[in-house]
Design an enzyme around this catalytic site. Sequence first.
Site, short mmCIF file in Angstrom:
data_model
loop_
_atom_site.label_atom_id
_atom_site.label_comp_id
_atom_site.label_asym_id
_atom_site.label_seq_id
_atom_site.Cartn_x
_atom_site.Cartn_y
_atom_site.Cartn_z
N PRO A 2 6.39 8.37 -0.07
CA PRO A 2 6.79 7.34 -1.03
C PRO A 2 5.59 6.64 -1.67
CG PRO A 2 7.81 7.02 1.14
CD PRO A 2 6.71 8.02 1.30
N GLU A 3 5.59 6.56 -3.01
CA GLU A 3 4.58 5.78 -3.70
C GLU A 3 5.31 4.76 -4.57
OE1 GLU A 3 1.26 7.83 -5.31
OE2 GLU A 3 1.19 9.26 -3.67
N LYS A 50 4.53 -0.83 -3.16
CA LYS A 50 5.22 0.10 -2.26
C LYS A 50 6.20 -0.62 -1.33
CE LYS A 50 1.23 2.21 -1.25
NZ LYS A 50 0.36 3.23 -0.61
N ARG A 252 -7.91 8.82 4.42
CA ARG A 252 -6.75 9.50 3.86
C ARG A 252 -7.16 10.81 3.20
NH1 ARG A 252 -2.48 6.16 2.72
NH2 ARG A 252 -1.36 8.12 2.56
#
Length: 268
Positions: A2-3, A50, A252
């Site tokens: 999800p962004e 978010k 990341r």
Amino acid sequence: MPEGDTIHKLANFLEPRLVGQTIIDAGPANAAVARRCVGRRVQQVFARGKHLFIGFDNNIAIRSHLGMHGSWHRYPPGDAWQRPRSQLSVALTTSDWEYVCFNAKAVEIVRTPSVRERIVHGRLGPDLIADNIEPADLVRRAREILEDDALLVDALLDQRVASGIGNVYKSEVLFIERYSPLIPLPNIDDRSLGRCFATAADLLRRNLGGGRRITRCERDGAGVLWVYGRTDLPCLHCDTPIVSQRLGYHHRGTYWCPTCQSDRESAN
Ligand SMILES: [Zn+2]
């Protein structure tokens, strides 16, 4: 994953369905949520970066952050869930549907005035989709908030600077703008950094319509993303194999083309 665009689509879906509805049952994963929402009427549903907020008529809201693996589902009451109860984060039942959140990174009750405070005091940066903000303001925030040892990738992902960019868009924006993710933040000039934010906002807005996340529109069957997830595959622009590495404060996964995205640095 999800962004910001995912959460806005989710809010757009939930808002007309939930606002005005009374929660008749809630829980059971989080007792505090259950206790304070049952019997309350939903007044607002909105996304901020978010984070998804479901606000009630007693000045509280549920804040959920889906992290890497979270999702919201909707079921008719009594229907079997697609995920096991052990993955439940929170479930809200109205008279005709169950809204169930699984595997959230965070679910908490917040007071709605404090949501506004949080936004005002900058813990959540301007929303790249909803807020009309000048790239120069985002650049200023990035310079103020981040330390000198930050990389460009840290500035893009930091939700205090701007909320909405996630790990997929991070790599895609840097490819489109042709910047190496290894560039230290102090070594990129304001104009270039502003362009990265503007491109991210543009991609997020273009992906609000539903369907797959698309950053590459060429209809050649080669894919809808330029670099994300394409380790060792040929760059869609120059054929150099795409490389990947965990980078930045949060380690990341980051994907880039070492030929198209040079380490060129630009000074102010
Ligand atoms: Zn390339």
